[in-house]
Design a protein around this motif. Structure first.
Motif: not given
Length: 467
Positions: A25, A267, A270
């Motif tokens: 992140t 996921r 991300g």
């Protein structure tokens, strides 16, 4: 047996549960996962910037500055959207292109067009080989005479053989690190010199910059402008091969196979965000480099009436540096020119080797999902392509024209890439994983602009030259 299993599990094109990795992140956590964009930048900060963009600035002055900015910005959304599909499916671009109907036998129509573009690239990348050989010939003449047929021939052979030797291992990490080093070396030097021009006799000011933002194209510069649009920023070839490097970096494998679960979608989102950052950093690098080269051509070469022709291209370009900071800069420029042109070869050879192998796989020549066969074919092309590109240069020996022809072909192929990207988005990407409202608006605007320019290329460039 154990070795085969380990090899399969290490294949980035094979999506398995044990390859899953949670995405980082923020920028700090994402930096170590950037890289595919550096390879793209190495390809871009080369032929387009050093040759096509500078040639255009020398020809028209500042008037087309707006197109330089547009050409680097307008294609980025399409690049990111095609990469999104790749990350979600684990498939590279030419596999997807072949799924877009209709087909001609086993081959999709877009891949037929890709083959035609690839043939034109023999001219463009052959020009890069020639430009590199010219710079080396001027730096260290063979037989005592720079740019002689003997010197150029010897250095062309050395460039080809050296490229094969350095890249034959086909290591992703080696390719990424080499690309980064080559981009940094010449980009910094070029930007420093471009920013220093206002303090020299070749000064430019705000009025010059504003004159380049009037959205006009001089009649005599249409062909050069279209070639520059096709070749600067991410071209159709870079948009295509970026997907291979996204897979080989690990983005798709870390997302894992699509099980439809909320965890998989989270996921995927991300790692797509990491890819956005990779694309953004790459865009900053090649946009700054592109502007620097164009400004140097417009501010230094254009007022002197210097043009870029044949093997004297490197001599003319070196004039930018010697005129700005003295004769001693010629050696520095030649080393830099070798780095920037070499970076294009560094990125192009393994990238095109993957694409050629993928096209053969769509024809049934090999199984793309067999990592051993795939590696064998990729390495084969790493040997064959530089030899063919070098031979093309020695046959034609006009780097600027060769690069511009490749640029026009790339611009014409871009609309096909747009069509494929939208088809794959609609048929194979979960709507929940589409970009946000602003991204989708930019994607639409980019797609329209690229398509219109492809049509413009066909109607005007070929009409002017052959009509």
């Amino acid at each position: 047996m154990g070795t085969k299993v380990a090899s399969a599990n290490a294949d980035p094109y094979l999506l398995t549960a044990d390859g899953i990795k949670e995405p980082p992140t923020g920028w700090a956590g994402s930096l170590r996962y950037l890289g595919p964009g550096l390879i793209v930048s190495a390809s871009i900060v080369g032929s387009g910037e050093l040759i096509a963009t500078t040639a255009l600035g020398a020809k028209v002055g500042f008037v087309l500055l707006w197109m330089v900015i547009l050409s680097t910005a307008v294609k980025v959304a399409v690049q990111a959207e095609l990469a999104r599909w790749t990350i979600l499916t684990g498939k590279p671009a030419l596999t997807g292109f072949n799924e877009v109907p209709p087909k001609i036998g086993k081959l999709g129509w877009i891949n037929v067009l890709w083959i035609l573009m690839a043939l034109s690239k023999f001219l463009q990348i052959g020009g890069i080989v020639g430009g590199t050989a010219s710079a080396l010939s001027m730096l260290i003449p063979v037989g005592g005479e720079p740019l002689s047929a003997t010197s150029l021939g010897v250095w062309t052979v050395i460039v080809v053989a050296g490229s094969i030797a350095l890249l034959y291992s086909n290591s992703y990490n080696l390719i990424e690190r080499g690309a980064f080093a080559l981009v940094v070396v010449f980009s910094i030097a070029t930007v420093v010199i471009a920013l220093g021009l206002p303090f020299t006799p070749f000064s430019y000011g705000g009025d010059d910059v504003l004159s380049g933002l009037t959205f006009t194209i001089p009649a005599g510069a249409i062909g050069a402008a279209v070639a520059m649009f096709g070749i600067t920023g991410v071209g159709a070839d870079e948009i295509t091969f970026y997907t291979y490097w996204c897979v080989e970096k690990g983005y798709a494998r870390w997302v894992g196979p699509n099980d439809g679960s909320p965890e998989w979608k989270a996921r995927a989102q991300g790692w797509i965000r990491v890819m956005y950052k990779d694309v953004f950093v790459s865009w900053i690098i090649y946009t700054v480099g592109t502007l620097a080269f164009f400004i140097m051509g417009a501010a230094v070469l254009n007022p002197q009436g210097l043009v870029l022709e044949g093997n004297e291209m490197i001599t003319t370009l070196s004039q930018m540096y010697t005129d700005v900071i003295g004769e001693w800069a010629a050696i520095g420029f030649l080393i830099g020119a070798i780095a920037v042109l070499g970076s294009t070869l560094w990125a192009s050879i393994p990238s095109w080797s993957r694409m050629y192998t993928n096209v053969l796989a769509t024809l049934g020549v090999l199984d793309w999902n067999n990592p051993v066969a795939r590696e064998k074919w990729v390495r084969g092309f790493i040997v064959v392509l530089p030899i063919l590109w070098g031979a093309t240069y020695l046959s034609i020996s006009s780097p600027v024209v060769m690069v511009q022809i490749g640029g026009v072909a790339t611009g014409i192929f871009l609309p096909a890439v747009v069509i494929a990207t939208w088809y794959l988005r609609k048929t194979q990407v979960d709507p929940e994983l589409h970009g946000g409202r602003w991204f989708n608006l930019v994607l639409l605007v980019s797609s329209i602009a690229i398509t219109l320019l492809g049509i413009y290329s066909l109607l005007n460039v070929f009409g002017v030259e052959f009509g």
